[in-house]
Design a protein around this motif. Structure first.
Motif: not given
Length: 204
Positions: A125, A135, A138
């Motif tokens: 990421v 994201v 999560q």
């Protein structure tokens, strides 16, 4: 903790259906109540949805704890932005019996794999994305945190087995004394450094 006791002490493996039933009864009623309340008190009166379809989608994804998978139901939702924490918790509970089964067969391998997946995901990421909103929160990002919790449960059960009730008081007293001495030592070092710096500033 019951799974850790089963692994270490040989106690009965917790029933999966009972595990799910307890989590649902503890979380779902109040969560559903707040979600529906926000829908009828905030979202609908203030006309937060452009279409009826958007409202239905948002409500259904919240009720199924999947709102973190869509921008409109996660970032832009008017019925409880902070509810993503409950969604992550329920997603983790859904996977936990399977993770516990794997951990029972290979504790180190399971926990290490969970931590590695989380670290690799966060690294990907950071290196490949500029916007982390969808994201960062999560479940995959928290697998290492859950692994640490599972490891702590195993460590706790091992310690309780090694130190029976008649010895636990001595153990906790020794731990508290060690912490107290470490804090006192740190304070003395900090005070000494501050004093040296003060004297130096006076000299210059």
């Amino acid at each position: 903790l019951p799974h850790a006791r089963s692994m270490v002490l040989g106690e009965k493996i917790p029933d999966t259906r009972q595990f799910y039933r307890r989590r649902v009864m503890r979380i779902v009623p109040s969560y559903y109540f707040v979600t529906v309340l926000l829908l009828f008190v905030v979202a609908i009166p203030q006309q937060k949805y452009w279409t009826a379809g958007a409202m239905v989608k948002d409500l259904l994804m919240h009720l199924t704890f999947t709102q973190t998978f869509d921008f409109q139901t996660y970032i832009a939702t008017p019925i409880g932005v902070a509810s993503w924490t409950v969604a992550i918790e329920m997603q983790a509970y859904l996977l936990f019996p399977l993770l516990a089964r794997w951990a029972r067969k290979n504790p180190l391998g399971t926990l290490s794999t969970m931590a590695a997946i989380a670290l690799l995901f966060r690294s990907w990421v950071v290196w490949s994305m500029k916007d982390y909103n969808m994201v960062v929160n999560q479940l995959i990002s928290f697998l290492d945190v859950y692994a640490i919790g599972m490891a702590a449960a195993l460590a706790y059960v091992h310690l309780t087995r090694r130190y029976p009730k008649d010895k636990r008081q001595w153990f906790w007293q020794a731990a508290a004394t060690s912490v107290k001495r470490s804090v006192a030592s740190g304070r003395r070092m900090g005070s000494s450094d501050w004093g040296c710096g003060f004297r130096t500033s006076r000299v210059t």
